[in-house]
Design an enzyme around this catalytic site. Structure first.
Site, short mmCIF file in Angstrom:
data_model
loop_
_atom_site.label_atom_id
_atom_site.label_comp_id
_atom_site.label_asym_id
_atom_site.label_seq_id
_atom_site.Cartn_x
_atom_site.Cartn_y
_atom_site.Cartn_z
N LYS A 48 -2.61 5.10 -1.36
CA LYS A 48 -2.11 6.28 -2.08
C LYS A 48 -2.19 7.53 -1.22
CE LYS A 48 -0.99 8.79 -5.73
NZ LYS A 48 0.39 8.92 -6.11
N ILE A 49 -3.29 7.70 -0.50
CA ILE A 49 -3.45 8.86 0.38
C ILE A 49 -2.39 8.84 1.48
CG2 ILE A 49 -4.97 9.89 2.12
CD1 ILE A 49 -7.33 9.05 0.29
#
Length: 72
Positions: A48-49
């Site tokens: 996600k990052i």
């Protein structure tokens, strides 16, 4: 985003034990169209990052191109 959440089109990047992922997948598919198992605990957050960083870089590039075009 909010629109994708309302439409049930969220993407979930999930880390953890695979049998726990399998148990939760049915519930997650009610909220999202893409449910991806990423591996051990923390790998979903890492994915996600990375995705958010790529989106930010793309947005910065678009803004810089628009600014350059306006100045020319």
């Amino acid at each position: 985003g909010v629109g994708a959440a309302r439409a049930g089109n969220l993407t979930f990047m999930v880390g953890g034990l695979e049998q726990e992922f399998d148990a939760a997948k049915e519930l997650l598919t009610c909220m999202g169209s893409n449910v991806i198992y990423c591996g051990e605990v923390g790998t979903g957050q890492a994915a996600k990052i990375c995705n958010n960083m790529l989106l930010a870089i793309s947005m910065i590039g678009t803004a810089e191109a628009m600014n350059l075009g306006i100045r020319f």
